[in-house]
Design an enzyme around this catalytic site. Structure first.
Site, short mmCIF file in Angstrom:
data_model
loop_
_atom_site.label_atom_id
_atom_site.label_comp_id
_atom_site.label_asym_id
_atom_site.label_seq_id
_atom_site.Cartn_x
_atom_site.Cartn_y
_atom_site.Cartn_z
N GLU A 226 0.83 -1.20 0.00
CA GLU A 226 0.00 0.00 0.00
C GLU A 226 0.87 1.25 0.00
OE1 GLU A 226 -2.97 2.44 -0.23
OE2 GLU A 226 -3.50 0.34 0.05
N ASP A 230 1.29 4.12 -3.16
CA ASP A 230 1.04 5.56 -3.01
C ASP A 230 2.26 6.38 -3.43
OD1 ASP A 230 -1.42 4.87 -1.98
OD2 ASP A 230 -0.86 5.20 0.10
N SER A 438 -7.27 3.37 -3.66
CA SER A 438 -5.98 3.68 -3.05
C SER A 438 -5.01 4.23 -4.09
CB SER A 438 -5.35 2.42 -2.45
OG SER A 438 -6.06 1.98 -1.33
N ASP A 489 -17.15 12.70 -18.24
CA ASP A 489 -18.33 12.15 -17.59
C ASP A 489 -18.38 10.64 -17.78
OD1 ASP A 489 -20.69 12.08 -16.22
OD2 ASP A 489 -21.93 12.91 -17.83
N ILE A 490 -18.51 9.92 -16.68
CA ILE A 490 -18.60 8.46 -16.71
C ILE A 490 -20.07 8.09 -16.55
CG2 ILE A 490 -17.77 6.30 -15.74
CD1 ILE A 490 -15.57 8.15 -16.85
N GLY A 506 -24.49 8.04 -14.36
CA GLY A 506 -25.41 8.66 -15.31
C GLY A 506 -24.84 9.98 -15.77
#
Length: 531
Positions: A226, A230, A438, A489-490, A506
């Site tokens: 982790e 990062d 993450s 836009d997803i 949406g």
């Protein structure tokens, strides 16, 4: 912790170290908008830190009860004491016990905490008597890829620099910027960073491990993947930035609160952006009453100081790892004073790129019994909807829920299957793929680092984005919100993993990917006009 078994009493002579937090000299002002002139760290400490007289009174009273003063910080309002468990139990009229849990043994307390009457209006929190886990890591299995090539054009997965190009980040290296990362376990492995930077073809940034509460900064434990994920993401996008990494000693409340405070009030490295990839669902029984508000209060102060805090929205979909059938959002991403970052699934081939909501299998990670993983997102059950989200009409799928803060604000690539997509990282000298929110949180932190560097060049050495989140909801071009104008836009996918349901993507803002994934150059253009 639910499911725990009492093993017996603690040893009365065992010495513990605790943090006592005292009141502010003045309450923080309401912050419904972007602060045009952020406070310096010195100004924040002077206006909203602790009174020396309060610190002196607490020190006098608690040392008279047999505790030893170890240090005090007026800016964070934290006073550190140590003492035997017998004195701590007597002072705060509580009982500490040893517990066993499936996740390991811990020290917990039975009964309320009470403070000496002279300090009734002075002390606002006591942390460290118990050390149960309150946050969790976004742990994923790191899989080596033996055939991963050195060339950026022939590998599988994405180098962070490639995602920066796909998301049209402004050019730059983050030179002069300080981008902080908060970790609660694991350690920094310099040799792995060197291998990673050589493979990516960038210089090695200055990474500064910062120990909080005596935490080791080089532990090669199961959280090291982790940590290196990062660091390597920020390094790959901002190789000339300074990257202070704040290591808390464990997953306890004291560790969380003290590490957050240290990063926000770090006068040496002065990070303008922070990244956090740890948390737990808001309603978790492991949180003490008031802890969410205490951490949120620190984030509130950070916002006044012009610090953007990028927080992962979670990797278990609408369930967020609770497993109780209801939908949940993850804290600290649900704080209204952070930039909550969700996850997408970005794919690139000869025909172009496609991007949808990140969801695999049932939307919950194998680490908690699921078959995949998915972006967190939804409606807070704790924090009311902030003023900047007043026009967001998204209701919780839970019955009789409040109109809470909606998560996330934005998103970026998070999906990884360990074989064909994800973020290319190096751990123990070997390349592999990792991901989750993450990864999308530090990617956004690196984007803001590049934007801050660009703004400084045109606006002066003290100019920066500041507390970005409310600006995303402001109209900038033709009445369109900044987040909508500067994001892809997803519109395809959902994060349903709870029995009761979840949320779907949406057109426009949604509770799965927020405004969408970044178009970095457009974000810089708009922010340059505002700042």
């Amino acid at each position: 912790m639910p499911g725990s078994k009492v093993l017996g009493p603690t040893r009365p002579e065992e010495i513990l170290e605790i943090t006592v937090k005292v009141r502010r000299k003045a309450e923080l002002p309401d912050l419904a908008d972007w602060p045009k002139v952020p406070l310096s760290r010195g100004e924040a400490a002077s206006a909203y830190g602790a009174e020396q007289s309060d610190v002196d009174l607490v020190a006098k009273v608690l040392t008279a009860h047999g505790l030893t003063l170890k240090g005090a910080d007026l800016a964070t309002r934290n006073i550190v004491f140590s003492g035997p468990i017998s004195a701590l139990e007597s002072t705060f009229r509580t009982k500490l016990l040893r517990y066993d849990h499936a996740q390991g043994q811990y020290r917990g307390r039975k009964g309320s905490l009470n403070v000496p009457s002279e300090l009734a209006n002075v002390i606002v929190g006591i942390y460290g008597l118990d050390n149960r886990r309150v946050i969790r890591r976004r742990r994923r299995r790191f899989k080596e890829i033996a055939s991963l090539a050195a060339s950026t054009s022939s590998h599988r997965g994405f180098f962070p620099s490639e995602l920066a190009e796909l998301y049209d980040f402004p050019q730059g290296t983050g030179a002069g910027e300080s981008i902080g990362i908060l970790e609660f376990g694991g350690g920094f492995l310099p040799d792995d960073l060197e291998v990673f930077c050589k493979r990516v073809g960038v210089g090695i940034p200055q990474v500064v491990p910062v120990s909080v509460n005596h935490a080791p900064t080089n532990s090669d434990d199961d959280a090291v993947g982790e940590v290196m994920l990062d660091i390597e993401i920020v390094a790959g996008v901002c190789p000339e930035a300074t990257i202070p990494v704040y290591f808390g000693p464990d997953l306890s409340e004291r560790s969380l609160i003290d590490t957050v405070d240290k990063a926000i009030h770090d006068n040496r490295h002065k990070p303008a952006v922070l990244s956090i990839s740890w948390g737990d669902f808001e309603e978790s029984a492991t949180w003490s009453d008031g802890t969410l508000d205490r951490v949120n209060d620190a984030f509130h102060e950070a916002a006044l100081m012009g610090i953007t805090i990028c927080v992962a929205a979670g990797d278990d979909g609408s369930d967020d790892g609770a497993g109780d059938g209801h939908a949940h959002v993850d804290f600290p991403s649900s704080s209204p004073f952070v930039l909550a970052v969700g996850g997408t699934d970005l794919r690139e081939d000869i025909s172009g790129t496609t991007e949808r909501v990140w969801k695999d299998g049932d939307g919950r990670r194998p680490a908690i019994g699921g078959t995949g993983g998915a972006t967190g997102g939804g409606v807070s059950a704790h924090f009311p909807r902030p003023a900047f989200q007043a026009d967001i009409n998204i209701a919780s799928v839970n019955p009789a829920a409040i109109a809470g803060r909606v998560v996330p604000d934005v998103a970026a690539h998070a999906q990884t299957d360990g074989r064909t997509t994800g973020y290319v990282v190096v751990l123990h000298g070997a390349p592999g793929l990792n991901g989750g929110t993450s990864a999308s949180a530090p990617l956004w932190a690196a984007l803001i680092g590049r934007i801050n560097a660009a703004i400084r060049k045109t606006k002066g050495p003290n100019a920066r984005v500041g507390y970005l989140t409310p600006l995303l909801y402001k109209p900038v071009v033709g009445g369109k919100a900044l987040g909508a104008w500067a994001s892809r836009d997803i519109t395809d996918g959902d994060n349903i993993s709870a029995t009761i349901g979840g949320y779907r993507a949406g057109a426009g803002y949604d509770a799965v990917t927020g405004w969408g994934s970044p178009i970095g150059s457009k974000l810089l253009t708009a922010l340059t006009q505002i700042i």
